[in-house]
Design a protein around this motif. Structure first.
Motif, PDB file in Angstrom:
ATOM      1  N   ILE A  20      48.533  46.952  18.572  1.00  0.00           N
ATOM      2  CA  ILE A  20      48.456  48.512  18.655  1.00  0.00           C
ATOM      3  C   ILE A  20      48.555  48.999  19.961  1.00  0.00           C
ATOM      4  N   ALA A  21      47.560  48.090  20.748  1.00  0.00           N
ATOM      5  CA  ALA A  21      47.293  48.618  22.263  1.00  0.00           C
ATOM      6  C   ALA A  21      48.884  48.482  23.129  1.00  0.00           C
ATOM      7  N   GLU A  22      49.812  47.526  22.706  1.00  0.00           N
ATOM      8  CA  GLU A  22      51.030  47.606  23.250  1.00  0.00           C
ATOM      9  C   GLU A  22      51.842  48.573  22.775  1.00  0.00           C
ATOM     10  N   GLU A  23      51.797  49.076  21.461  1.00  0.00           N
ATOM     11  CA  GLU A  23      52.342  50.101  21.017  1.00  0.00           C
ATOM     12  C   GLU A  23      52.069  51.362  21.696  1.00  0.00           C
ATOM     13  N   ALA A 152      34.938  52.748  10.584  1.00  0.00           N
ATOM     14  CA  ALA A 152      35.890  53.623   9.889  1.00  0.00           C
ATOM     15  C   ALA A 152      35.676  55.115  10.059  1.00  0.00           C
ATOM     16  N   TYR A 153      34.376  55.454  10.095  1.00  0.00           N
ATOM     17  CA  TYR A 153      34.145  57.079  10.371  1.00  0.00           C
ATOM     18  C   TYR A 153      34.271  57.326  11.751  1.00  0.00           C
ATOM     19  N   VAL A 154      34.078  56.512  12.648  1.00  0.00           N
ATOM     20  CA  VAL A 154      34.381  56.731  14.119  1.00  0.00           C
ATOM     21  C   VAL A 154      35.834  56.816  14.119  1.00  0.00           C
ATOM     22  N   LEU A 155      36.634  55.891  13.773  1.00  0.00           N
ATOM     23  CA  LEU A 155      38.050  56.056  14.029  1.00  0.00           C
ATOM     24  C   LEU A 155      38.637  57.307  13.203  1.00  0.00           C
ATOM     25  N   ALA A 156      38.011  57.639  11.996  1.00  0.00           N
ATOM     26  CA  ALA A 156      38.683  58.973  11.499  1.00  0.00           C
ATOM     27  C   ALA A 156      38.175  60.241  12.283  1.00  0.00           C
ATOM     28  N   THR A 157      36.873  60.060  12.674  1.00  0.00           N
ATOM     29  CA  THR A 157      36.540  61.233  13.699  1.00  0.00           C
ATOM     30  C   THR A 157      37.593  61.574  14.739  1.00  0.00           C
ATOM     31  N   MET A 158      37.939  60.244  15.458  1.00  0.00           N
ATOM     32  CA  MET A 158      38.657  60.643  16.395  1.00  0.00           C
ATOM     33  C   MET A 158      40.206  60.819  16.068  1.00  0.00           C
ATOM     34  N   ALA A 200      45.064  56.358  14.118  1.00  0.00           N
ATOM     35  CA  ALA A 200      45.697  56.119  12.719  1.00  0.00           C
ATOM     36  C   ALA A 200      46.091  54.601  12.509  1.00  0.00           C
ATOM     37  N   ALA A 201      46.760  54.016  13.388  1.00  0.00           N
ATOM     38  CA  ALA A 201      47.228  52.721  13.257  1.00  0.00           C
ATOM     39  C   ALA A 201      45.903  51.648  13.057  1.00  0.00           C
ATOM     40  N   PHE A 202      44.947  52.116  13.823  1.00  0.00           N
ATOM     41  CA  PHE A 202      43.770  51.233  13.374  1.00  0.00           C
ATOM     42  C   PHE A 202      42.972  51.379  11.921  1.00  0.00           C
ATOM     43  N   LEU A 203      43.077  52.814  11.706  1.00  0.00           N
ATOM     44  CA  LEU A 203      42.564  53.168  10.307  1.00  0.00           C
ATOM     45  C   LEU A 203      43.510  52.532   9.237  1.00  0.00           C
ATOM     46  N   ASN A 204      44.889  52.351   9.564  1.00  0.00           N
ATOM     47  CA  ASN A 204      45.601  51.583   8.570  1.00  0.00           C
ATOM     48  C   ASN A 204      45.067  50.011   8.564  1.00  0.00           C
ATOM     49  N   ALA A 205      44.762  49.758   9.596  1.00  0.00           N
ATOM     50  CA  ALA A 205      44.111  48.196   9.461  1.00  0.00           C
ATOM     51  C   ALA A 205      42.799  48.330   8.776  1.00  0.00           C
ATOM     52  N   THR A 206      41.830  49.159   9.146  1.00  0.00           N
ATOM     53  CA  THR A 206      40.401  49.275   8.114  1.00  0.00           C
ATOM     54  C   THR A 206      41.064  49.712   6.513  1.00  0.00           C
ATOM     55  N   LEU A 207      42.163  50.190   6.488  1.00  0.00           N
ATOM     56  CA  LEU A 207      42.268  50.505   4.870  1.00  0.00           C
ATOM     57  C   LEU A 207      42.530  49.230   4.048  1.00  0.00           C
ATOM     58  N   ASN A 208      43.270  48.482   4.739  1.00  0.00           N
ATOM     59  CA  ASN A 208      43.530  47.053   4.200  1.00  0.00           C
ATOM     60  C   ASN A 208      42.080  46.395   4.050  1.00  0.00           C
ATOM     61  N   ALA A 209      41.059  46.423   5.059  1.00  0.00           N
ATOM     62  CA  ALA A 209      39.902  45.657   4.844  1.00  0.00           C
ATOM     63  C   ALA A 209      38.687  46.425   4.185  1.00  0.00           C
ATOM     64  N   GLN A 210      38.836  47.784   4.390  1.00  0.00           N
ATOM     65  CA  GLN A 210      37.685  48.479   3.762  1.00  0.00           C
ATOM     66  C   GLN A 210      38.314  49.800   2.895  1.00  0.00           C
ATOM     67  N   GLU A 260      50.220  61.146   5.304  1.00  0.00           N
ATOM     68  CA  GLU A 260      51.244  60.380   5.442  1.00  0.00           C
ATOM     69  C   GLU A 260      51.303  59.016   6.207  1.00  0.00           C
ATOM     70  N   GLN A 261      50.661  59.144   7.465  1.00  0.00           N
ATOM     71  CA  GLN A 261      50.363  57.787   8.061  1.00  0.00           C
ATOM     72  C   GLN A 261      49.645  56.790   7.424  1.00  0.00           C
ATOM     73  N   LEU A 262      48.758  57.185   6.743  1.00  0.00           N
ATOM     74  CA  LEU A 262      47.967  56.289   5.908  1.00  0.00           C
ATOM     75  C   LEU A 262      48.580  55.852   4.558  1.00  0.00           C
ATOM     76  N   GLY A 263      49.607  56.512   4.458  1.00  0.00           N
ATOM     77  CA  GLY A 263      50.160  55.996   2.789  1.00  0.00           C
ATOM     78  C   GLY A 263      49.232  56.383   1.637  1.00  0.00           C
ATOM     79  N   LEU A 264      48.382  57.539   1.601  1.00  0.00           N
ATOM     80  CA  LEU A 264      47.414  57.859   0.631  1.00  0.00           C
ATOM     81  C   LEU A 264      48.209  58.252  -0.561  1.00  0.00           C
ATOM     82  N   ARG A 265      49.322  58.757  -0.573  1.00  0.00           N
ATOM     83  CA  ARG A 265      49.906  59.148  -1.733  1.00  0.00           C
ATOM     84  C   ARG A 265      49.908  57.986  -2.992  1.00  0.00           C
TER      85      ARG A 265
END
Length: 287
Positions: A20-23, A152-158, A200-210, A260-265
């Motif tokens: 994610i940092a490289e991207e 997760a909430y810190v990442l979502a807030t940011m 959002a990329a980090f949130l996708n990672a948290t979405l898989n774990a939590q 859309e970024q998190l594929g929530l649909r």
């Protein structure tokens, strides 16, 4: 869906960190604040033998001046946002490079905005300094509850905040008359768009774990979001001019982006609470 504890989540995120940092670095834009400041328009203030600011020197409308100040004060409050990130992602750990890079990128926003506004005498520099001292002292999310914010909430807030900033800066860029100031605002929006995608990329990672915690965190972050500038003390008159910059349409756009970024649909298997939060996010994004 199964979930993991917050300390385990940090380990999961650290595994995703290098990619994610490289991207983020690949998508980041390069620009220099000094290139967009019309230094030849500047002159000394009375402390150095010149003239202090007079209200008649500003050519901005009240609305545009209020919006620029709201964005400037938000960007000046960078130390507080840095501390919020540091709750779970301390810069003295593996997160140093990315948190440091985000901080450095965001820091140039206040540098460029302040320099431009002071040099072109569009703002009262003494009032702006008083506002800055007050606002940075007050801080962002500086309360006992903030220490209990989950990763997760810190990442979502940011993510929500950065997307709000994108919308705000882009809208303001369309209204300012100075092309150099518009250029700064467009660069701010581009920086914040990249940063929002990184969160959002980090949130996708948290979405898989939590999954449950992540969906509810995103919904809560949107519910708790306040317009840019709304948390500045003594700024009520200016904030009243900024209804178009932070109305519900902005949060609808943020919800649509994150959905859309998190594929929530297509996400399923959530708990009842998390599914209710997902449905709320979808309804907001489609409103």
């Amino acid at each position: 869906m199964t979930s993991i504890a917050d300390d385990e989540l940090i380990m999961v995120l650290e595994k995703a960190l290098p990619e994610i940092a490289e991207e983020h670095e690949n998508n980041a834009i390069t620009w220099n604040p000094h290139d967009l400041v019309p230094w030849d328009e500047g002159r000394n203030f009375s402390f150095l033998g010149g003239d202090d600011w007079e209200p008649g020197e500003s050519t901005m409308s009240d609305e545009v001046r209020a919006a620029v100040l709201a964005l400037l004060m938000t960007k000046e409050n960078l130390p507080s946002f840095h501390r919020v990130l540091g709750i779970h992602f301390p810069p003295f750990s593996e997160w140093r490079a990315l948190v440091g890079r985000w901080t450095a990128e965001d820091n140039r926003h206040s540098i460029a905005l302040r320099d431009h506004l002071v040099v072109t005498r569009q703002i009262d520099p003494e009032r702006v300094e008083a506002l800055r001292l007050s606002h940075v002292t007050q801080g962002y999310q500086q309360n006992p509850e903030s220490r209990a914010m989950s990763p997760a909430y810190v990442l979502a807030t940011m993510a929500v905040h950065e997307n709000q900033s994108v919308a705000f800066a882009n809208r303001l860029a369309e209204k300012v008359e100075s092309e150099s100031l518009a250029g700064i605002l467009r660069n701010v929006a581009k920086d914040d768009e990249v940063q929002a995608s990184t969160f959002a990329a980090f949130l996708n990672a948290t979405l898989n774990a939590q999954p449950d915690a992540t969906v509810t965190a995103v919904a809560k972050a949107l519910d708790n979001a306040v317009p840019i500038g709304a948390d500045i003390s003594g700024f009520e008159a200016e904030q009243a001019l900024l209804a178009d910059y932070g109305d519900e349409s902005v949060l609808v756009g943020v919800a649509k982006t994150l959905v859309e970024q998190l594929g929530l649909r297509s996400l399923d298997g959530l708990s009842d609470e998390a599914e209710a939060a997902r449905q709320k996010l979808l309804a907001r994004a489609d409103s």
